[in-house]
Design a protein around this motif. Structure first.
Motif, PDB file in Angstrom:
ATOM      1  N   TYR A  11       0.876  -1.169   0.000  1.00  0.00           N
ATOM      2  CA  TYR A  11       0.000   0.000   0.000  1.00  0.00           C
ATOM      3  C   TYR A  11       0.916   1.221   0.000  1.00  0.00           C
ATOM      4  O   TYR A  11       1.420   1.644   1.056  1.00  0.00           O
ATOM      5  N   GLY A  12       1.162   1.757  -1.181  1.00  0.00           N
ATOM      6  CA  GLY A  12       2.125   2.853  -1.265  1.00  0.00           C
ATOM      7  C   GLY A  12       3.513   2.358  -0.901  1.00  0.00           C
ATOM      8  O   GLY A  12       4.019   1.390  -1.480  1.00  0.00           O
ATOM      9  N   THR A  13       4.107   3.002   0.103  1.00  0.00           N
ATOM     10  CA  THR A  13       5.448   2.593   0.541  1.00  0.00           C
ATOM     11  C   THR A  13       5.409   1.535   1.632  1.00  0.00           C
ATOM     12  O   THR A  13       6.457   1.017   2.031  1.00  0.00           O
ATOM     13  N   ARG A  14       4.218   1.184   2.113  1.00  0.00           N
ATOM     14  CA  ARG A  14       4.105   0.198   3.191  1.00  0.00           C
ATOM     15  C   ARG A  14       3.833  -1.186   2.617  1.00  0.00           C
ATOM     16  O   ARG A  14       2.988  -1.349   1.740  1.00  0.00           O
ATOM     17  N   THR A  15       4.541  -2.176   3.117  1.00  0.00           N
ATOM     18  CA  THR A  15       4.345  -3.563   2.696  1.00  0.00           C
ATOM     19  C   THR A  15       3.558  -4.290   3.779  1.00  0.00           C
ATOM     20  O   THR A  15       4.069  -4.520   4.878  1.00  0.00           O
ATOM     21  N   ALA A  16       2.307  -4.657   3.458  1.00  0.00           N
ATOM     22  CA  ALA A  16       1.449  -5.324   4.441  1.00  0.00           C
ATOM     23  C   ALA A  16       1.746  -6.819   4.519  1.00  0.00           C
ATOM     24  O   ALA A  16       1.699  -7.423   5.600  1.00  0.00           O
ATOM     25  N   VAL A  17       2.012  -7.441   3.369  1.00  0.00           N
ATOM     26  CA  VAL A  17       2.389  -8.860   3.303  1.00  0.00           C
ATOM     27  C   VAL A  17       3.631  -8.936   2.438  1.00  0.00           C
ATOM     28  O   VAL A  17       3.663  -8.380   1.324  1.00  0.00           O
ATOM     29  N   ASP A  18       4.661  -9.624   2.931  1.00  0.00           N
ATOM     30  CA  ASP A  18       5.983  -9.562   2.322  1.00  0.00           C
ATOM     31  C   ASP A  18       6.475 -10.961   1.943  1.00  0.00           C
ATOM     32  O   ASP A  18       6.966 -11.709   2.783  1.00  0.00           O
ATOM     33  N   ARG A  19       6.267 -11.356   0.688  1.00  0.00           N
ATOM     34  CA  ARG A  19       6.812 -12.592   0.115  1.00  0.00           C
ATOM     35  C   ARG A  19       6.461 -13.824   0.959  1.00  0.00           C
ATOM     36  O   ARG A  19       7.325 -14.625   1.325  1.00  0.00           O
ATOM     37  N   VAL A  20       5.188 -13.988   1.227  1.00  0.00           N
ATOM     38  CA  VAL A  20       4.718 -15.133   2.000  1.00  0.00           C
ATOM     39  C   VAL A  20       4.564 -16.338   1.076  1.00  0.00           C
ATOM     40  O   VAL A  20       3.942 -16.241   0.013  1.00  0.00           O
ATOM     41  N   SER A  21       5.135 -17.467   1.474  1.00  0.00           N
ATOM     42  CA  SER A  21       4.999 -18.724   0.739  1.00  0.00           C
ATOM     43  C   SER A  21       4.506 -19.805   1.694  1.00  0.00           C
ATOM     44  O   SER A  21       5.085 -19.991   2.773  1.00  0.00           O
ATOM     45  N   LEU A  22       3.434 -20.491   1.303  1.00  0.00           N
ATOM     46  CA  LEU A  22       2.839 -21.538   2.128  1.00  0.00           C
ATOM     47  C   LEU A  22       2.265 -22.620   1.227  1.00  0.00           C
ATOM     48  O   LEU A  22       1.813 -22.341   0.117  1.00  0.00           O
ATOM     49  N   GLY A  39      -0.476  -8.445   9.076  1.00  0.00           N
ATOM     50  CA  GLY A  39      -0.767  -8.833   7.696  1.00  0.00           C
ATOM     51  C   GLY A  39      -1.715 -10.008   7.578  1.00  0.00           C
ATOM     52  O   GLY A  39      -1.958 -10.507   6.470  1.00  0.00           O
ATOM     53  N   LYS A  40      -2.304 -10.455   8.707  1.00  0.00           N
ATOM     54  CA  LYS A  40      -3.162 -11.644   8.686  1.00  0.00           C
ATOM     55  C   LYS A  40      -4.392 -11.444   7.810  1.00  0.00           C
ATOM     56  O   LYS A  40      -4.703 -12.280   6.957  1.00  0.00           O
ATOM     57  N   SER A  41      -5.110 -10.347   8.026  1.00  0.00           N
ATOM     58  CA  SER A  41      -6.339 -10.111   7.249  1.00  0.00           C
ATOM     59  C   SER A  41      -6.032  -9.894   5.776  1.00  0.00           C
ATOM     60  O   SER A  41      -6.750 -10.396   4.899  1.00  0.00           O
ATOM     61  N   THR A  42      -4.969  -9.175   5.493  1.00  0.00           N
ATOM     62  CA  THR A  42      -4.594  -8.934   4.095  1.00  0.00           C
ATOM     63  C   THR A  42      -4.276 -10.244   3.391  1.00  0.00           C
ATOM     64  O   THR A  42      -4.652 -10.444   2.220  1.00  0.00           O
ATOM     65  N   LEU A  43      -3.597 -11.156   4.087  1.00  0.00           N
ATOM     66  CA  LEU A  43      -3.274 -12.450   3.492  1.00  0.00           C
ATOM     67  C   LEU A  43      -4.537 -13.205   3.105  1.00  0.00           C
ATOM     68  O   LEU A  43      -4.660 -13.701   1.977  1.00  0.00           O
ATOM     69  N   LEU A  44      -5.504 -13.289   4.024  1.00  0.00           N
ATOM     70  CA  LEU A  44      -6.739 -14.011   3.722  1.00  0.00           C
ATOM     71  C   LEU A  44      -7.523 -13.337   2.611  1.00  0.00           C
ATOM     72  O   LEU A  44      -8.087 -14.003   1.732  1.00  0.00           O
TER      73      LEU A  44
END
Length: 273
Positions: A11-22, A39-44
């Protein structure tokens, strides 16, 4: 199998979720934990495609979810149901109609607007409500129910989508202990019908009691991925810092005895037809 590869959301300069692999096996119950803003809600929401990934891919049984548009995307959202903290029910409508909203992807819009739901869909919705001990409230206004009752209705609505996956975003955050247990039991019952459940949770002891795997996020990154009993207090402090004492309950959560396994809602509907 649900696979997330290097999933990122900025979101702009902020990274809410960063290279998550599952990689999440079908039929598992996974708790996603971490402090607010991790970043939990953003991931879902990205998995459901309510939020668009900035980078990375989401794959389900070989289907590239990140490429879906239009009707295929709507079909994915039916397969991957969301349960929200705010319930997202229409308070002025009765409970049965709210649950039937889960069939919108399968019923022409004009029939839904006129409440001309097929008999088999009504049977499916009633069976879902009965499975969560809410059948007696089918004719009640949704807005008149308690928070725990509304959340069970929301889970019933998710179930009639006949999903492969349920994504529950802090489903018990505003509930008292009794309703927390009832809602978590409802999600566990859905999981025992073969549905994969990913559930954002704040209480670590609650996550330990219900989830067979925990994924811990901090600053948008995965910092823990393991079994419920691998999550020690030291790991909790790495996840939550000074907040760790607030999210570790002093008394262990006592979940209700395992519910009697019921037939899946679609089977129950067929029997009642």
């Amino acid at each position: 199998m649900l696979v997330v590869e290097d999933l990122t959301r900025r979101y702009g300069t902020r990274t809410a979720v960063d290279r998550v692999s599952l990689s999440i096996a079908r039929g598992s119950f996974v708790g996603v934990i971490g402090r607010s803003g991790a970043g939990k809600s953003t991931l879902l929401r990205m998995i459901n495609r309510l939020a668009e990934p900035s980078e990375g891919r989401i794959l389900c049984d070989g289907l590239d979810v990140t490429r879906l548009r239009g009707r295929p995307l709507r079909a994915w959202r039916a397969r991957c149901a969301m349960v929200f903290q705010q319930f997202n029910l229409v308070g002025r409508l009765d409970v049965l109609t709210n649950v039937l909203m889960g069939r919108l992807s399968r019923v022409p819009s004009h029939r839904a607007l006129l409440k001309l739901w097929p008999d088999e869909d009504r049977a499916l919705a009633l069976a879902a409500l009965e499975s969560f001990d809410m059948g007696g409230f089918a004719a009640h206004r949704a807005g008149d129910l308690s928070g725990g009752q509304q959340q069970r209705v929301a889970i019933a609505r998710a179930m009639v989508q006949e999903p492969d996956i349920i994504l529950a975003d802090e489903p018990v955050a505003s509930l008292d202990p009794r309703n927390t247990r009832l809602v978590m039991d409802a999600l566990r019952d859905a999981n025992r019908q073969g549905i994969t459940v990913l559930c954002n949770l704040h209480s670590l002891d609650l996550a330990r009691a219900y989830c067979d795997r925990l994924v811990g996020l901090a600053d948008g990154r995965v910092v823990f991925d393991g079994g419920a009993f691998d999550l020690t207090e030291d790991v909790a402090r790495r996840l939550y810092g000074l907040e760790a004492g607030e999210v570790i309950d002093r008394q262990p959560v006592e979940s209700a005895p395992p519910p009697v396994r019921r037939a899946p809602a679609r089977e129950a509907a067929a029997l009642s037809a």
